[in-house]
Design a protein around this motif. Structure first.
Motif, PDB file in Angstrom:
ATOM      1  N   ILE A 133      -0.897   8.773   4.832  1.00 31.14           N
ATOM      2  CA  ILE A 133      -2.128   8.196   4.304  1.00 31.14           C
ATOM      3  C   ILE A 133      -3.053   9.312   3.837  1.00 31.14           C
ATOM      4  O   ILE A 133      -2.927  10.466   4.241  1.00 31.14           O
ATOM      5  CB  ILE A 133      -2.865   7.336   5.351  1.00 31.14           C
ATOM      6  CG1 ILE A 133      -3.259   8.173   6.576  1.00 31.14           C
ATOM      7  CG2 ILE A 133      -2.030   6.148   5.760  1.00 31.14           C
ATOM      8  CD1 ILE A 133      -4.171   7.443   7.531  1.00 31.14           C
ATOM      9  N   ASN A 160       0.767   4.200  -2.825  1.00 33.36           N
ATOM     10  CA  ASN A 160       0.481   5.574  -2.405  1.00 33.36           C
ATOM     11  C   ASN A 160       1.641   6.513  -2.741  1.00 33.36           C
ATOM     12  O   ASN A 160       1.428   7.649  -3.178  1.00 33.36           O
ATOM     13  CB  ASN A 160       0.191   5.621  -0.908  1.00 33.36           C
ATOM     14  CG  ASN A 160      -1.171   5.068  -0.556  1.00 33.36           C
ATOM     15  OD1 ASN A 160      -2.050   4.970  -1.410  1.00 33.36           O
ATOM     16  ND2 ASN A 160      -1.356   4.698   0.694  1.00 33.36           N
ATOM     17  N   ILE A 210      -0.407  12.066   3.527  1.00 34.75           N
ATOM     18  CA  ILE A 210       0.261  11.650   2.296  1.00 34.75           C
ATOM     19  C   ILE A 210       1.010  12.817   1.663  1.00 34.75           C
ATOM     20  O   ILE A 210       2.087  12.632   1.071  1.00 34.75           O
ATOM     21  CB  ILE A 210      -0.761  11.049   1.293  1.00 34.75           C
ATOM     22  CG1 ILE A 210      -0.038  10.315   0.155  1.00 34.75           C
ATOM     23  CG2 ILE A 210      -1.694  12.102   0.774  1.00 34.75           C
ATOM     24  CD1 ILE A 210       0.606   9.034   0.580  1.00 34.75           C
ATOM     25  N   LYS A 234       0.834  -1.199   0.000  1.00 29.22           N
ATOM     26  CA  LYS A 234       0.000   0.000   0.000  1.00 29.22           C
ATOM     27  C   LYS A 234       0.874   1.257   0.000  1.00 29.22           C
ATOM     28  O   LYS A 234       0.580   2.234  -0.685  1.00 29.22           O
ATOM     29  CB  LYS A 234      -0.941  -0.012   1.205  1.00 29.22           C
ATOM     30  CG  LYS A 234      -1.955   1.114   1.216  1.00 29.22           C
ATOM     31  CD  LYS A 234      -2.941   0.966   2.372  1.00 29.22           C
ATOM     32  CE  LYS A 234      -3.907  -0.153   2.115  1.00 29.22           C
ATOM     33  NZ  LYS A 234      -4.980  -0.193   3.159  1.00 29.22           N
ATOM     34  N   TRP A 235       1.980   1.216   0.783  1.00 29.81           N
ATOM     35  CA  TRP A 235       2.895   2.365   0.806  1.00 29.81           C
ATOM     36  C   TRP A 235       3.442   2.630  -0.593  1.00 29.81           C
ATOM     37  O   TRP A 235       3.491   3.779  -1.038  1.00 29.81           O
ATOM     38  CB  TRP A 235       4.057   2.124   1.765  1.00 29.81           C
ATOM     39  CG  TRP A 235       5.022   3.274   1.776  1.00 29.81           C
ATOM     40  CD1 TRP A 235       4.992   4.375   2.580  1.00 29.81           C
ATOM     41  CD2 TRP A 235       6.159   3.469   0.904  1.00 29.81           C
ATOM     42  NE1 TRP A 235       6.020   5.235   2.282  1.00 29.81           N
ATOM     43  CE2 TRP A 235       6.753   4.713   1.255  1.00 29.81           C
ATOM     44  CE3 TRP A 235       6.729   2.718  -0.124  1.00 29.81           C
ATOM     45  CZ2 TRP A 235       7.889   5.209   0.609  1.00 29.81           C
ATOM     46  CZ3 TRP A 235       7.860   3.217  -0.774  1.00 29.81           C
ATOM     47  CH2 TRP A 235       8.425   4.450  -0.403  1.00 29.81           C
ATOM     48  N   SER A 247       1.405   9.578  -5.392  1.00 37.04           N
ATOM     49  CA  SER A 247       1.674  10.952  -4.956  1.00 37.04           C
ATOM     50  C   SER A 247       2.779  11.596  -5.787  1.00 37.04           C
ATOM     51  O   SER A 247       2.707  12.784  -6.122  1.00 37.04           O
ATOM     52  CB  SER A 247       2.036  10.974  -3.473  1.00 37.04           C
ATOM     53  OG  SER A 247       3.231  10.261  -3.213  1.00 37.04           O
ATOM     54  N   LYS A 255      -5.547   2.898  -8.842  1.00 38.29           N
ATOM     55  CA  LYS A 255      -5.169   4.224  -8.346  1.00 38.29           C
ATOM     56  C   LYS A 255      -4.597   5.111  -9.452  1.00 38.29           C
ATOM     57  O   LYS A 255      -4.144   6.223  -9.199  1.00 38.29           O
ATOM     58  CB  LYS A 255      -4.137   4.100  -7.219  1.00 38.29           C
ATOM     59  CG  LYS A 255      -4.632   3.363  -5.986  1.00 38.29           C
ATOM     60  CD  LYS A 255      -5.682   4.163  -5.240  1.00 38.29           C
ATOM     61  CE  LYS A 255      -6.092   3.469  -3.949  1.00 38.29           C
ATOM     62  NZ  LYS A 255      -7.104   4.227  -3.201  1.00 38.29           N
TER      63      LYS A 255
END
Length: 364
Positions: free
Chosen positions: A163, A23, A342, A19-20, A27, A52
């Protein structure tokens, strides 16, 4: 920058580290960089990344040494002019890191969300020769690595996880499923690391004193049958529920009364951060990163790992106190908003990547 994330985790595995990566990739893409995430064909992380909006490609790394795969990755790095490559597992560093050295111009970084490096010669060799830096999410991990004496002062960089705090979440309606019950929720791979056996034992201790608690767990893994057997042995079939793999745990977090982390070791536990972001009180074991994230007695409670009695006592001390639960939840959300967004993570990560790329180009 042109950035490649490589994560050779198993096709059906997906956790906080994955997940990191997604993300972080999303970003950096939002900041205007060219970003690609690579993993195994038909893997959960590639599907999650695609959902995503992160561009993906298939790179399969199956072993610590793979000359043919190294050559293929070296060609990819050259053809696509990759500036920075961020690797997940140690085998990713050994295979893709060597490829980057062959390609010549790519910065290689390892991302360690937990202690992945021990005092083994192969770890020292790969991380000092094939890697330009380590990104971690916990000061305790940095301190452990510093103690090895292998790395320059700033080789290990702490960047806290970030997050996205959702604006609205529709909670799971536990009150319909379990009327009159209080919901204690947890999530993670059904593996020894996550300590679910101790959560089951804690549930059994509490069940001997009361019958109004339901434990709900999202996750799957190799220990599933073993854990379910233990549930049957302790008579918890109606009060300890496994929900299976849950791609979006926010509705479960929103609907529960208390979140519990029973892990034996972690890096910076994302799931605790997510619970705090939704104003949920937390009981967590004293693992790496827990005390950097949780303020004991203010945003939640911290207990020793592998101690079912301590876990049960902590749960019992707060579950019937709505004022304290509310206070923990409010303070937890404020802490996440201040330190673990995030946008903050993306700014720090971008600055670090630029710094490492400039060092590479300057020949340092």
């Amino acid at each position: 920058m042109n950035i490649l994330f490589i994560n050779s985790i198993g096709r059906n595995k997906f956790g906080g580290g994955e997940k990191w990566m997604v993300n972080a990739a999303a970003s950096l893409l939002h900041k205007g960089h060219k970003v690609t995430l690579a993993s195994k064909k038909n893997s959960r992380i590639l599907q999650y990344a695609a959902d995503k909006g992160v561009p993906t490609t298939v790179i399969e790394i199956r072993a610590d040494i793979s000359p043919l795969k190294t050559l293929k990755i070296a060609r990819y790095l050259k053809q696509h002019s990759v500036d920075v490559m961020i690797c997940n597992l140690n085998k990713d560093i050994r295979v893709a890191g060597l490829a980057a050295r062959m390609a010549g111009n790519t910065v290689v970084l390892a991302r360690h969300g937990m202690l992945l490096c021990s005092k083994k010669w192969k770890h020292k060799l790969s991380l000092t020769k094939l890697c330009d830096g380590i990104i971690t999410n916990s000061k305790t991990i940095k301190q452990a690595y510093t103690g090895y004496g292998w790395f320059p002062q700033e080789f290990v960089k702490v960047i806290y996880n970030g997050i996205v705090i959702p604006d609205t979440v529709k909670p799971v309606d536990f009150s319909t499923r379990y009327p009159g019950k209080k919901i204690i929720y947890s999530a993670g791979r059904l593996a020894v690391q996550k300590g679910f056996i101790y959560l089951i034992e804690a549930a059994a201790i509490l069940a001997a004193m009361r019958n109004d608690l339901i434990f709900v767990v999202s996750g799957e893994g190799k220990l599933e049958e073993e854990l379910k057997t233990r549930i049957r042995e302790t008579g918890l079939e109606d009060s300890f529920i496994f929900e299976g793999f849950t791609p979006d745990i926010y509705p479960y977090l929103k609907g529960c009364d208390l979140f519990v982390l029973a892990s034996l070791f972690e890096g910076m536990p994302n799931v605790v951060m997510e619970a705090m972001a939704l104003e949920k009180p937390v009981v967590a074991t004293d693992v790496n990163g827990a005390r950097e994230l949780i303020r004991d007695g203010e945003t939640g409670l911290i207990v020793p790992p592998a101690d079912a009695e301590a876990l049960a006592k902590a749960i019992a001390s707060v579950i019937d106190d709505p004022v304290r639960l509310k206070s923990f939840g409010t303070a937890g959300k404020e802490r996440v908003k201040e330190h673990f967004t995030i946008s903050n993570m993306a700014d720090l990560l971008e600055a670090y990547l630029i710094e490492k790329l400039e060092e590479k180009r300057a020949g340092k």
